[in-house]
Design an enzyme around this catalytic site. Structure first.
Site, mmCIF file in Angstrom:
data_model
loop_
_atom_site.group_PDB
_atom_site.id
_atom_site.type_symbol
_atom_site.label_atom_id
_atom_site.label_comp_id
_atom_site.label_asym_id
_atom_site.label_seq_id
_atom_site.Cartn_x
_atom_site.Cartn_y
_atom_site.Cartn_z
ATOM 1 N N ASP A 101 0.857 -1.204 0.000
ATOM 2 C CA ASP A 101 0.000 0.000 0.000
ATOM 3 C C ASP A 101 0.883 1.240 0.000
ATOM 4 O O ASP A 101 2.083 1.169 0.314
ATOM 5 C CB ASP A 101 -0.928 0.014 1.221
ATOM 6 C CG ASP A 101 -0.180 0.063 2.553
ATOM 7 O OD1 ASP A 101 0.880 -0.601 2.676
ATOM 8 O OD2 ASP A 101 -0.628 0.767 3.475
ATOM 9 N N GLU A 168 0.103 -1.162 5.791
ATOM 10 C CA GLU A 168 1.165 -0.610 6.651
ATOM 11 C C GLU A 168 1.008 0.885 6.869
ATOM 12 O O GLU A 168 1.184 1.393 7.986
ATOM 13 C CB GLU A 168 2.535 -0.918 6.030
ATOM 14 C CG GLU A 168 3.696 -0.737 6.998
ATOM 15 C CD GLU A 168 4.257 0.668 7.044
ATOM 16 O OE1 GLU A 168 5.013 0.960 7.974
ATOM 17 O OE2 GLU A 168 3.934 1.497 6.156
HETATM 18 N N1 BES Z 1 8.705 3.205 5.295
HETATM 19 C C1 BES Z 1 8.071 3.837 6.389
HETATM 20 C C2 BES Z 1 8.777 3.634 7.709
HETATM 21 C C3 BES Z 1 10.011 4.501 7.869
HETATM 22 C C4 BES Z 1 9.847 5.870 7.852
HETATM 23 C C5 BES Z 1 11.229 3.944 8.058
HETATM 24 C C6 BES Z 1 10.948 6.692 8.018
HETATM 25 C C7 BES Z 1 12.330 4.764 8.218
HETATM 26 C C8 BES Z 1 12.193 6.136 8.197
HETATM 27 C C9 BES Z 1 6.659 3.283 6.549
HETATM 28 O O1 BES Z 1 6.036 3.024 5.331
HETATM 29 C C10 BES Z 1 5.796 4.292 7.281
HETATM 30 O O2 BES Z 1 5.698 5.408 6.871
HETATM 31 N N2 BES Z 1 5.196 3.875 8.380
HETATM 32 C C11 BES Z 1 4.259 4.664 9.111
HETATM 33 C C12 BES Z 1 3.598 3.744 10.093
HETATM 34 C C13 BES Z 1 2.422 4.308 10.831
HETATM 35 C C14 BES Z 1 1.306 4.668 9.904
HETATM 36 C C15 BES Z 1 1.934 3.316 11.862
HETATM 37 C C16 BES Z 1 4.968 5.806 9.827
HETATM 38 O O3 BES Z 1 6.112 5.658 10.277
HETATM 39 O O4 BES Z 1 4.378 6.887 9.910
HETATM 40 ZN ZN ZN Z 2 7.124 2.061 4.013
#
Ligand code: BES
Ligand code: ZN
Length: 477
Positions: A101, A168
């Site tokens: 997603d 996710e």
């Molecule tokens: N790929 C990101 C996670 C990430 C962000 C890793 C910045 C390293 C640095 C992931 O897709 C993401 O954005 N996750 C969300 C999760 C939340 C909605 C629970 C986030 O971190 O905001």
């Molecule tokens: Zn991500």
């Protein structure tokens, strides 16, 4: 380097056009999980992956996670796509996680190109498009590795399992229970987990990541009048929900980023001199952040402060206000019901339930000071715990060795500020080491306008994932 390893690297190098075409197909499906009107596209993306994995020789199954309430509708959650290739007990088994997603994107948000079209800008040699770096590029990277082996008639050096989710970006609803319930059926033979869903610390040097922050997301609802009112008629006459909300939101965090909710900062693991030295030694400069933000707006100008703010300290961000007047123009309205949205990034040793409790207590106390006749309700989302693992493990050795082979440098060892809710579940439920091995760079603009993946990161990143599997096979436990 083994002969097979070299052949796989060469195949990836020589078939770039085909690999780009594959990513373009994936980016074209606008699999936005946070918007109910795109749900069919998320299913389509899951089906696309199921089909590709099956063409590439995997046994694949699609797992229904039940229903979810979204935008006032009951909608079916996107399925988890589980793939499996190889059952050779003499080989190690690696579980790969990715999410199919993406965040929403509209050209009118400020994109230079159509967000759901992969555009190869030849001048910068970058691939622009929503999901290019987060997380379709890395997922395609794994598929490309399978394709290289299939085309070359080579056996994979390890057994692979895939767990690909479509929620996710919206908190991984349902996945934790799924993994816990199916760990013995689907993931019993897993020796280690690899997630490629993060970014380099800067723009030049690759890294390997052993920690992520968790997240507690809150909605704060304030309502009063039964409907929106004219401020000329009712201004100064009624308690305004926006006035109450803005006061409370501004009591949460200072402009210097200090969390003002009592009982939060106290939970953070203390900093040792040894840990501080790690940040001082990291190859990083404030300009890396400035490049990513397109501004000079860091709170501190000290490198270690900035790194600690990203990796090991909690933060509280204000995201938005639903129901507020946000359009252009000067409407003289009093919104009758507003919902403030904010979240706290969690770090060791913060306890999500204690964080929720502290926030509840704080907003109640702040609200009571307002002497308002409006009503207030705090709605916390299911929180995600922080994750931090010991990198002294063969899984990390393999990642270091692979990065050195592909990029010719020893990668930085980092922790990241973002969250991937399922990471800790894999570590806890499977009791196996989890590694984050990124493909993209810090300035890729994940979640932002003009998200991109440099072509070199896509190609070398694919080679890195392939090489990592060979290193896993070679490293002794
Ligand atoms: N790929 C990101 C996670 C990430 C962000 C890793 C910045 C390293 C640095 C992931 O897709 C993401 O954005 N996750 C969300 C999760 C939340 C909605 C629970 C986030 O971190 O905001
Ligand atoms: Zn991500």
């Amino acid at each position: 380097m083994s002969e097979n390893q070299a052949k796989v690297i060469a195949y990836i190098e020589e078939n770039q056009a085909k690999l780009i075409a594959g990513l373009a197909e994936a980016v074209e499906i606008p699999s936005v999980s946070g918007d109910a009107s795109f749900r069919a596209e998320v299913y389509k993306m899951g089906a696309w992956l199921k089909n590709r994995l099956s063409e590439l020789g995997c046994e694949v199954s699609s797992h229904d996670l039940g229903m979810q309430e979204l935008d006032g509708q009951e909608v079916q959650l996107p399925p988890v796509i589980v793939g499996s290739i190889g059952k050779d007990t003499s080989k190690k088994t690696v579980l790969v996680y990715g999410h199919y997603d993406v965040q929403p994107a509209l050209k009118s948000d400020g994109w230079k190109t159509e967000p759901f079209e992969l555009v190869h800008d030849k001048e910068s040699d970058r691939l622009y498009g929503r999901g290019s770096t987060d997380d379709k590029g890395p997922i395609l990277g794994w598929l490309n590795v399978l394709e290289a082996h299939q085309a070359l008639g080579l056996e994979l050096p390890v057994n692979l399992r895939f767990c690909l989710e479509g929620m996710e970006e919206s908190g991984s609803v349902g996945l934790e229970d799924f993994v816990v319930q199916n760990k013995d059926k689907l993931f019993h033979d897993v020796d280690a987990v690899c997630i490629s869903d993060n970014y380099w610390l800067g723009t030049n040097k690759p890294c390997v990541t052993h920690g992520l922050r968790g997240i507690a997301y809150f909605k704060l609802l304030i309502s009063g009048p039964a409907h929106d009112l004219h401020s000329g008629v009712f201004g100064g006459v009624v308690h305004e929900p926006m006035t109450d909300l803005v006061r409370i939101m501004s009591s949460l965090v200072s402009p210097q980023g200090k969390i003002l909710v009592p009982g939060i900062e106290e939970q953070v693991a203390p900093l040792s001199d040894d840990e501080l030295k790690v940040y001082d030694a990291m190859e990083f400069s404030i300009s890396d952040i400035d490049n990513s933000t397109g501004s000079k707006s860091t709170i501190s100008d000290k490198k270690s402060d900035v790194l600690m703010a990203r990796m090991r300290n909690p933060s509280l961000s204000l995201h938005g206000i639903e129901g507020a007047f946000g359009e252009p123009g000067s409407k003289t309205v009093i919104p009758h019901k507003v919902t403030g949205k904010f979240s706290i990034r969690l770090v060791p040793n913060m306890e999500p339930s204690k964080v929720v409790e502290a926030v509840q207590k704080h907003v109640e106390s702040e609200f009571s000071k307002l002497n308002s006749k409006n009503t207030m309700k705090l709605i916390p989302d299911h929180p995600g715990k922080p994750w931090c693992t010991d990198p002294k493990h063969w899984n990390y050795e393999a990642a270091f060795a692979a990065t050195e082979k592909i990029y010719g440098v020893r990668p930085d060892l980092t922790r990241e500020g973002g969250s991937i809710p399922i990471t800790l579940t894999f570590a806890d439920a499977l009791q196996k080491n989890v590694l984050l091995l990124p493909m993209g760079r810090s300035d890729d603009g994940a979640h932002s306008t003009n998200e991109k993946l440099d072509l070199s990161n896509y190609i070398k990143g694919t080679q890195l994932l392939g090489t990592y599997l060979y290193e896993v096979a070679a490293v002794s436990e």
